[in-house]
Design a protein around this motif. Structure first.
Motif, mmCIF file in Angstrom:
data_model
loop_
_atom_site.group_PDB
_atom_site.id
_atom_site.type_symbol
_atom_site.label_atom_id
_atom_site.label_comp_id
_atom_site.label_asym_id
_atom_site.label_seq_id
_atom_site.Cartn_x
_atom_site.Cartn_y
_atom_site.Cartn_z
ATOM 1 N N SER A 157 -13.142 11.126 0.924
ATOM 2 C CA SER A 157 -13.630 10.722 2.375
ATOM 3 C C SER A 157 -13.909 9.153 2.547
ATOM 4 O O SER A 157 -14.148 8.550 3.563
ATOM 5 C CB SER A 157 -14.877 11.541 2.813
ATOM 6 O OG SER A 157 -15.856 11.458 1.828
ATOM 7 N N ASN A 158 -14.264 8.687 1.288
ATOM 8 C CA ASN A 158 -14.556 7.121 1.311
ATOM 9 C C ASN A 158 -13.512 6.382 0.363
ATOM 10 O O ASN A 158 -13.636 6.428 -0.700
ATOM 11 C CB ASN A 158 -15.882 6.629 0.954
ATOM 12 C CG ASN A 158 -16.527 7.638 -0.292
ATOM 13 O OD1 ASN A 158 -15.813 8.747 -0.471
ATOM 14 N ND2 ASN A 158 -17.480 7.236 -0.673
ATOM 15 N N PRO A 159 -12.374 6.152 1.119
ATOM 16 C CA PRO A 159 -11.374 5.622 0.333
ATOM 17 C C PRO A 159 -11.760 4.247 -0.683
ATOM 18 O O PRO A 159 -12.582 3.562 -0.126
ATOM 19 C CB PRO A 159 -10.056 5.270 1.083
ATOM 20 C CG PRO A 159 -11.116 5.084 2.352
ATOM 21 C CD PRO A 159 -12.111 5.822 2.226
#
Lengths: 315, 472
Positions: A11-13
């Motif tokens: 979800s946090n690339p």
């Protein structure tokens, strides 16, 4: 484990794109290093091959380093000839050398004296033994009387030869204006000769195989020299050659007579100062012992017996 | 519309005829023209003013009040408007408040030629680095050949390799004691030397002009006039880094100075020479040697076959070796050959037979001393030593020996011209021929024009003469 679905994305690339599928092994700087190494390797190979590529041809193992050459008069008693050949064979066997015998009728001399045949015989020996280093011509009327002397270690080895060779003396005694060179290196010498009282002795000489040897032998064997009626045929032709042509003189070393060409008692007055045969000399030469009242067989027999005894002891 | 009243003149000039003509302001749809408008009445519009206004809108005037007389002014405007299309200037035009490339026509009216020019310009700009490179290569090439730079290049041993070659030119042969030189001899010498000097300079070779005049120089009087050997040796000593030495007699002329020795002989040595004398054997030398005591290399017809082992390159004419033009390489073998070449024993027996001295002695050695053969190669005569028709047979048409203008042979050796032939005449003719064959394109063109005019004049003359004949 097997997953039905691909794993969820994070979800946090990451802030950057992930690295491509390229193998990290072939990174650019590593590629550079590899290329540099390859170039360096090739360069090294090139240099090495340049340095050592021109080295003399590879000598097959088992090549005798020295070949003893003797020209035989076929009309002579075969018994004596066999004894003379046996004398050479003994020496060659003791030191791992080879022998080469030729008849003086083997070569086309075109009416010139038979003694000339030693020249093509040497050339022939060099053709037969194309990898041997030294070729020792020994006249039929000479014997090896001390098997312990080694041709390479005691004569031709560089420093030994430098200590033996006589520099700055007249090439042809007593008073030739041409003198042997003063500064020659032992490994550059291609011809070793002795002088007796009258001139250059060519009944016992050593040559190094090579282009110079071909040049020297062919020049010596020139039909114009053979037809010139030199009083002593090939001996005078040789003296002429060394005095007139610097490229021959520059390869020549003169050594004292007792190094390789001592004269036996009947001809001792022809010898130079240190030339009369003594106990333990390498080679003894008997001169023209065929001419009556002299008799070669009688003169040589004691020396042959002694040399054979030495051979048996050493073997 | 009916004509309710008669047409009457108006202020703007002309007659207003609302019924017959289209009203100027058709939107008004009034029968009678309006009297007044606040900002200029439409009825004020004249043909001239309308045209001027439309010209402003279109961006280029059909005529301009300024600069009408100046051509530069006209074009300067076009150039400056075209500049804005180059990326360098385009940035300023981004500032314009219109959308990029919409509703604007490129300047130049969009003609095909201009498109092409712009495309070329853009391509050049995009490839400017490569373009600069190409231009500079061309520039350097021109500079290289205009300045003496190319001579330095050709000279340098590790570049052109010119300094590895030495031309030995034998001047003054037999002079000094034997005879005085006349004006013809001087002229021959001058021409020959000039020819070799120019050639050596062009390709960066060394030129050694040696004085071959007979002098009392040797203890042995036989040795005199056998000086080729000593000369070569001295030259070898003088140029210690040179590799090949090219002996040339004085009576030679280099016909084609544009051939370098490298390209003509040495770069493909193996193809340009033959080592088996049976290829051309006027002396009938028995070859290869068959004495069984010799080593295989000496007995082989071509030695060891490697071009590196060639140390002497000699041409053969109809009578055997010819030493008028030959090559010898610095090597140990050569030292030996030069040393053994002259020998008093040989000389004493043969000097009556050997009228060509060194040449005969060399032939003799080739025949009789086997060590010589594997290092000698022969070059076809015409490659380096063509003969004029007077030498070697009277016809002068032997394709192996005689000079051929058509094949542009490299060198002419006027061998034997001093015996009953005219050396100076031959030298002069060959010099002229060489100059003619090697003139520049411009000269060639001029000559062609000249020939053409001459032919026409001759044809005219002939026609006139024929006409005269008919008349009489």
């Amino acid at each position: 484990m097997h997953f039905a679905y691909p794993p969820r994305k994070s979800s946090n690339p990451p802030p950057y794109f992930p690295k491509g599928s390229r193998s990290p092994f072939l990174r650019r700087n590593r590629l550079q290093t590899i290329a540099l190494c390859a170039v360096g390797g090739f360069l090294l190979f090139f240099l090495v091959s340049k340095l050592f590529g021109s080295s003399p041809e590879s000598i097959p193992s088992g090549t005798p380093p020295v070949v003893l050459v003797t020209v035989i008069e076929p009309e002579r008693s075969h018994e004596l000839s066999d004894k003379i050949k046996e004398n050479r064979r003994q020496y060659a066997e003791l030191h791992g050398y080879a022998t080469f015998f030729a008849n003086n009728t083997d070569y086309d001399l075109d009416k010139s004296p038979k003694s000339w045949s030693r020249v093509p015989a040497m050339r022939h020996a060099m053709t037969e033994y194309p990898h041997s280093t030294f070729f020792f011509y020994l006249d039929e009327n000479a014997l090896i009387t001390n098997h312990e002397v080694d041709l390479i270690d005691d004569i031709m080895e560089k420093s030994k030869l430098e200590s033996l060779m006589r520099t700055n003396i007249p090439v042809v005694p007593p008073d030739s204006v041409i003198k042997t060179f003063a500064h020659l290196k032992g490994d550059r010498i291609d011809l070793v000769l002795t002088q007796d009282k009258e001139g250059l002795a060519h009944d016992s000489f050593i040559m190094r195989r090579g282009d110079w040897a071909k040049y020297f032998l062919d020049a010596w064997f020139d039909p114009l020299y053979r037809s010139y009626n030199f009083q002593k045929a090939e001996a005078h032709a040789l003296e002429h050659l060394v005095q007139w042509h610097g490229t021959i003189l520059a390869k020549l070393a003169l050594v004292k007579q007792n190094v390789m060409n001592s004269y036996a008692d009947p001809i001792r007055e022809q010898a130079s100062d240190a030339g009369a045969a003594r106990e333990g000399d390498f080679v003894t030469y008997f001169g023209l012992c065929d001419n009556p009242p002299r008799n070669c067989e009688n003169e040589m027999q004691p020396y042959i017996d002694k040399a054979t005894r030495q051979y048996n002891k050493m073997n | 519309m009916s004509l309710s009243r008669s047409p009457s003149p108006q202020r703007g000039g002309g007659w207003s005829s609302p019924g017959l003509t289209t009203p100027y302001n058709s939107s008004s749809r009034r029968a009678s023209p309006m009297r007044n408008y606040a900002n200029g009445s439409p009825s004020n519009v004249t043909w001239a003013s309308a045209q001027a206004r439309s010209a402003e809108v279109r961006g280029y005037p059909a005529f301009s009040t300024r600069n009408t007389s100046s051509w530069i002014g006209k074009h300067a405007r076009r150039v400056s408007s075209g500049l804005s299309n180059l990326p360098l200037f385009r940035q300023s035009s981004y500032a314009e408040k219109e959308k990029l490339g919409r509703g604007r026509w490129p300047p130049g009216g969009g003609s095909r030629a201009a498109d092409l020019a712009r495309m070329v310009g853009r391509t050049i700009w995009r490839m400017r680095l490569r373009f600069i490179l190409v231009i500079s290569i061309i520039l350097f090439t021109i500079l290289f050949y205009v300045t003496p730079l190319h001579q330095h290049y050709r000279r340098t041993a590790w570049l052109g390799g010119g300094s590895k070659y030495v031309i030995i030119l034998a001047a003054n042969v037999g002079g000094g004691v034997m005879e005085w030189k006349g004006p013809r001899e001087w002229a021959i010498e001058r021409d020959s030397v000039k020819n070799k000097k120019a050639y050596a300079k062009r390709w960066g070779y060394e030129l050694e002009i040696v004085d071959m005049s007979t002098k009392k120089r040797y203890a042995h009087e036989w040795r005199e006039s056998w000086e080729k050997v000593d000369t070569i040796r001295n030259t070898m000593r003088k140029y210690p880094h040179a590799q090949w030495f090219w002996w040339l007699d004085l009576n030679t002329f280099i016909m084609e100075p544009s051939y370098s020795l490298q390209s003509h002989v040495f770069n493909h040595l193996k193809d340009n020479v033959y080592r088996d004398i049976n290829v051309y054997n006027p002396l009938k030398v028995e070859h290869p040697l068959n004495a069984s005591y010799l080593d295989p290399d000496t007995r082989a017809p071509e030695g060891d076959g490697k071009p590196d082992s060639i140390n002497l390159i000699v041409p053969q004419d109809c009578g055997g070796f010819n030493l008028g033009s030959f090559f010898v390489r610095r090597s140990i073998w050569t030292d030996r050959l030069l040393d053994i070449w002259w020998d008093p024993v040989g000389y004493e027996q043969k000097h009556m037979e050997w009228e060509h001295k060194e040449q005969d002695a060399l032939e003799y050695m080739y025949r009789n001393q086997p060590w010589v053969r594997p290092h000698v190669a022969f070059v076809p005569q015409r490659r380096v030593n063509s003969f004029p028709p007077g030498a070697c047979g009277d016809n002068g048409d032997d394709p192996k020996i005689h000079y051929s203008e058509k094949d542009r042979d490299f060198l002419v050796n006027m061998a034997g011209c001093e015996w009953g032939r005219d050396c100076w005449g031959e030298m002069y003719n060959y010099r002229q021929l060489s100059n003619r064959l090697n003139r520049s394109r411009w000269d060639r063109f001029k000559d062609w024009i000249g020939d053409y005019m001459k032919r026409r004049r001759e044809a005219n003359q002939r026609r006139e003469e024929e006409a005269k004949k008919k008349d009489s």
